[in-house]
Write a protein that holds these residues in place. Structure first.
Motif, PDB file in Angstrom:
ATOM      1  N   MET A  37       0.779  -1.503   0.227  1.00  0.00           N
ATOM      2  CA  MET A  37      -0.071  -0.057   0.058  1.00  0.00           C
ATOM      3  C   MET A  37       0.636   1.090   0.400  1.00  0.00           C
ATOM      4  N   TYR A  39       1.091   5.252   0.422  1.00  0.00           N
ATOM      5  CA  TYR A  39      -0.114   6.667   0.369  1.00  0.00           C
ATOM      6  C   TYR A  39       0.660   7.419   1.731  1.00  0.00           C
ATOM      7  N   LEU A  72      -3.055   0.173  -3.857  1.00  0.00           N
ATOM      8  CA  LEU A  72      -2.923  -1.531  -3.267  1.00  0.00           C
ATOM      9  C   LEU A  72      -2.510  -2.409  -4.300  1.00  0.00           C
TER      10      LEU A  72
END
Length: 134
Positions: A37, A39, A72
């Protein structure tokens, strides 16, 4: 797209002071591999996180300031699936074969994004087609 942005702004305004998120996931057809992931965290720094898929389940946690776009991927060099995270506990069912989010709870922004994305035109040889959910 305007609807997604409006939902993100409204959601950001209604957030509590708690900046923690937890993403509990179930992934089909994958086991004993890693899911990645990407971010931006609470400090504004780009994060690359990974979790081991065990018995088709994985978990991510961290801190974010607001609704945050993430990606993802099961294979670090494969295709990515977009995800809008909120600073709450979220549950996700993810289909790794089609790189599609199937279901997510406690995340109105992501659900609105998925509705929006399904109705976007796909251009093929100059022809526009739209996805419609049945």
């Amino acid at each position: 797209m305007l609807l997604v942005i409006c939902c993100a702004l409204v959601w950001s305004c209604n957030l509590k002071n708690n900046n923690k998120f937890q993403l509990n996931g179930t992934i089909t057809k994958e086991n004993n591999r890693f899911i990645y992931m990407f971010y931006t965290n609470k400090q504004g720094k780009r994060v690359k996180d990974s979790a081991k898929i065990t018995n088709h389940h994985f978990r991510f946690s961290g801190e974010i300031n607001k609704v945050t776009r993430a990606s993802l991927a099961v294979d670090i060099y494969g295709s990515y699936s977009p995800l809008f995270m909120v600073p709450e506990k979220m549950e996700l069912v993810f289909d790794s074969t089609g790189s599609q989010t199937l279901q997510i709870t406690n995340n109105k922004v992501q659900n609105e994004f998925l509705k929006f994305e399904k109705n976007q035109p796909i251009s093929t040889n100059g022809q526009d087609y739209r996805h419609y959910s049945l």
